[in-house]
Design an enzyme around this catalytic site. Structure first.
Site, short mmCIF file in Angstrom:
data_model
loop_
_atom_site.label_atom_id
_atom_site.label_comp_id
_atom_site.label_asym_id
_atom_site.label_seq_id
_atom_site.Cartn_x
_atom_site.Cartn_y
_atom_site.Cartn_z
N LYS A 51 54.57 132.08 59.11
CA LYS A 51 53.28 132.19 59.74
C LYS A 51 52.82 130.60 60.28
CE LYS A 51 50.29 135.34 58.07
NZ LYS A 51 51.05 135.97 57.15
N GLU A 78 39.85 132.49 55.19
CA GLU A 78 40.36 131.87 54.77
C GLU A 78 40.04 131.57 53.39
OE1 GLU A 78 43.89 129.53 56.57
OE2 GLU A 78 42.42 131.44 57.36
N ARG A 79 41.22 131.29 53.00
CA ARG A 79 41.15 131.28 51.49
C ARG A 79 41.03 129.46 51.49
NH1 ARG A 79 44.91 135.18 51.77
NH2 ARG A 79 44.27 137.03 50.12
#
Length: 473
Positions: free
Chosen positions: A163, A189-190
């Site tokens: 991705k 998001e991490r």
């Protein structure tokens, strides 16, 4: 004069504030809490946003940043409008949070124009309703699931299927081949993912054509709910004022729904189907409708979509699907076969694959490729059990052609050069259609299968085939 109020109640990340009845802030207004955490220290501010007006001058707000240490009785100042974020050319290459503050340690941003994140979708009269293809230079996308300018594309795929590489390749191609800009919005998001993306974009030299906006997983639900609008507002400026085509990446749209669900529960709303917020459709709609093609330019959005428990009937993905114009599905089976980009041509689809949009020839070639690959898929069980010898001559020919098509759908990507060692290829859509028409017609049946793997155009296939023959000789 800025109106001021007093905190009445603090419940988790929900704060009730009392104002004078004649100066009650509007819904979506940004408010600042002012307090001195320790004696001798300067006063600090924390931003909150008005979510409800409860009457008698009381408003209920959601926190947009850490509110540790606040208490009842503190002063709250109404800014007089919604959150405003910086816009303009100078924000390219920078990383922002939901409030438009830089978080990349590159020093302060020069003072610039700011726009409110809560805005209406473009008026119908300003929208451009003709369907124009956004060429990506990636063969499998341009041929099988072409992207329309101003469309919304769902990107489906698990971990490790490519991705990030695909996203950075699209950013690179739009920036270099089309002089466009990109805005990446990480919702939930991490930190590791965001850091890796930033490092990758720096390595691929595409950072100066992109803006990154993050609302991280550990942040307040209010921040994660609004960070998508922050990125979208920055993208709208490039479209409406700079008159550029913009690529807006959202990772992950499911986290937007999730944040909305958390905020809804905190506000005490009665949950709807499967525990989701009753305002789900309007929340997604107000975000998606602003992504449009106008007379000035287009915002084309690629949205990563997490499907909870692989249940596509779940209200979160089901509501998102209603807005999508195309689906790009990344397959782990193709990754296992070493076929990159690992986009499944049979699972992926697009509203743009229509004879009236792409033209009769393109449509006919794409459908012929689909037919061959589908038949190959049906024959795979027979081949696995009985072997190729049991197939008819026509099916043998079709299987060999399908393998070549499958290999030719691969392509060396510019942003994967560090891993593949192969220079990237940008293939114009017209060349892609011509080449696949030649293969489908059977003109390449005598060429070795390996010659089709990881090349750009058909011209390279012939050159590679010559080299392979020379090696054998």
């Amino acid at each position: 004069m800025q109106s001021t109020g007093i905190i009445l109640r603090v419940s988790g990340t929900i704060i009730d504030v009392e104002f004078n009845r004649n100066s009650v802030p509007d819904i979506f207004n940004e408010l600042h809490i002012i307090w001195s955490p320790e004696s001798g220290h300067a006063e600090k501010k924390a931003s909150i946003e008005v979510a409800q007006q409860l009457g008698d001058g009381v408003v209920r707000c959601i926190a947009l940043e850490n509110i540790y240490g606040i208490s009842r009785g503190l002063t709250v100042v109404d800014t007089g409008g919604p959150i405003k974020v910086p816009v303009g050319k100078h924000i390219l290459g920078r990383v922002f949070d939901v409030l438009g503050r830089t978080i990349d340690d590159k020093g302060p941003l020069e003072e610039s124009e700011r726009l409110p994140i809560h805005r209406d979708a473009p008026a119908f009269i300003d929208q451009k309703i003709e369907n124009v293809i956004q060429e990506t230079g990636i063969k499998v996308i341009d041929l099988m699931c072409p992207y329309l300018k101003g469309s919304k594309i769902g990107l489906f795929g698990g971990a490790g299927v490519g991705k990030t590489i695909l996203v950075t390749e699209l950013i690179r191609n739009i920036a270099i081949e089309h002089q466009g800009v990109s805005v990446f919005t990480g919702i939930g998001e991490r930190t590791r993912e965001g850091n890796e993306l930033w490092l990758d974009m720096k390595r691929f030299d595409v950072l100066n054509k992109a803006v990154l906006v993050f609302g991280q997983m550990g942040e307040m639900p209010g921040a994660r709910l609004r960070v998508g609008l922050t990125g979208l507002t920055m993208a709208e400026y490039f479209r409406d004022h700079e008159k550029k085509d913009v690529l807006l990446f959202v990772d992950n749209i499911f986290r937007l729904v999730q944040a909305g669900s958390e905020v809804s529960a905190l506000l005490g709303r009665m949950p709807s189907a499967v525990g989701y917020q009753p305002t789900l459709a309007s929340e997604i709609g107000s975000f998606e409708e602003r992504i449009a093609n106008t007379v000035n330019g287009a915002i084309t959005s690629v949205q990563a979509i997490y499907v909870p428990a692989d249940d596509i009937t779940d209200p979160a993905p089901a509501t998102t699907f209603a807005h999508l114009d195309a689906s790009t599905v990344l397959s782990r089976k193709l990754v296992e076969l070493g076929l990159y980009p690992a986009i499944d041509p049979l699972e992926s689809s697009s509203k743009g694959l229509d004879a009236t949009i792409v033209g009769e020839k393109h449509y006919r070639v794409a459908r012929a490729v689909q037919t061959i690959l589908q038949r190959y898929k049906e024959l795979q069980d027979i081949i696995a059990i009985l072997g190729m010898d049991e197939l008819s001559d026509d099916d043998k020919r079709l299987v060999n052609r399908a393998k070549k098509i499958q290999k030719f759908l691969t392509q060396p990507l510019f942003t994967a050069e560090f891993a593949s060692g192969m220079p990237g290829r940008y293939v114009p859509c017209a060349t892609t259609v011509e080449d696949f028409e030649t293969i489908v017609g059977g003109a390449c049946d005598e060429l070795p299968e390996q010659a089709f793997y990881m090349v750009g155009s058909l011209k390279e296939v012939y050159e590679k085939a010559e080299r392979l023959r020379a090696e054998v000789a």
